[in-house]
Scaffold this motif. Structure first.
Motif, PDB file in Angstrom:
ATOM      1  N   HIS A 249       0.967  -1.056   0.095  1.00 53.55           N
ATOM      2  CA  HIS A 249       0.190   0.133  -0.211  1.00 53.55           C
ATOM      3  C   HIS A 249       1.221   0.990   0.082  1.00 53.55           C
ATOM      4  O   HIS A 249       1.806   0.954  -0.020  1.00 53.55           O
ATOM      5  CB  HIS A 249      -1.070  -0.243   1.172  1.00 53.55           C
TER       6      HIS A 249
ATOM      7  N   ASP B 292       0.652   5.058   1.866  1.00 51.15           N
ATOM      8  CA  ASP B 292      -0.042   5.386   3.378  1.00 51.15           C
ATOM      9  C   ASP B 292      -1.086   6.706   2.370  1.00 51.15           C
ATOM     10  O   ASP B 292      -0.392   7.914   2.178  1.00 51.15           O
ATOM     11  CB  ASP B 292       1.239   5.869   3.998  1.00 51.15           C
TER      12      ASP B 292
ATOM     13  N   HIS C  70       4.893   0.415  -0.115  1.00 51.93           N
ATOM     14  CA  HIS C  70       5.646   0.188   1.274  1.00 51.93           C
ATOM     15  C   HIS C  70       4.883  -1.479   1.577  1.00 51.93           C
ATOM     16  O   HIS C  70       3.232  -1.559   1.604  1.00 51.93           O
ATOM     17  CB  HIS C  70       6.101   0.097   2.095  1.00 51.93           C
TER      18      HIS C  70
HETATM   19 FE   FE2 Z   1       2.120   2.473   5.942  1.00 49.78          FE
END
Ligand code: FE2
Ligand code: AKG
Length: 175
Positions: free
Chosen positions: A49, A51, A106
């Protein structure tokens, strides 16, 4: 705010654009616990994903390896450094910077030997706020790449779709 203002300066973005966007912002904290796993090759601790925040400051608490970033298509491990934070650009910042700084994809992996702990502090505009590419970064040569959206609507959309790489950012992109 200090880091955000330094990034604004680096891009010659009006500091007041950044202050307006993130002043009295929304801070959230997530503590991740990954127990040791007997078959780590079958498991992903946290799926890939980016952020959905402005900026993320992450501490790899017990200095166990596990965090990986996708760099040029390859997963690269980030070795924890003692007493160091990982600072990640989130999707909102990619939108505000009109694509100049990219949010990083990440994931977290697990291992069979030891538990792993991380603490992520997320910083974003306030819920009543609205964001889009900073006006001072939009030019004839580089028009806005993303739509403007209210923070509440942005979160509503985010939580109604599956966490999958950087796919939510693509929904925000102007076709
Ligand atoms: Fe994250
Ligand atoms: O555990 C980690 O190192 C990553 C955590 C993370 O990416 C998150 O909480 O968004």
């Amino acid at each position: 705010m200090k880091i955000l203002l330094l990034m604004a300066k680096a891009l010659q973005m009006e500091p007041k654009d950044m202050i307006e966007l993130f002043d009295e912002g929304r801070q959230a904290l997530r503590i991740n616990y990954y127990p040791p796993c007997p078959r780590p090759e079958l498991v992903t601790g946290l799926t890939p994903h980016s952020d959905s925040t402005g900026l993320t400051i992450l501490l790899q608490v017990n200095e166990m390896e596990g965090l990986q970033v996708r760099k040029e298509g390859q997963w690269v491990s980030l070795k924890p450094l003692p007493n160091a934070f990982v600072v990640n650009v989130g999707d909102i910042l990619e939108i505000v910077m009109n694509g100049t700084y990219r949010s990083i994809e990440h994931r977290a992996m697990v291992n069979s030997m030891m538990e792993r702990l991380s603490i992520a502090a997320f910083y974003s505009p306030k819920l009543e706020g609205e964001f889009g590419p900073a006006p001072s970064l939009i030019t004839m040569e580089k028009p806005a790449l993303f739509r403007r959206i209210g923070m509440a609507n942005y979160l509503r959309g985010l939580y109604s779709c599956e966490l999958q790489g950087k796919s939510y950012l693509d929904i925000m992109r102007i076709a």
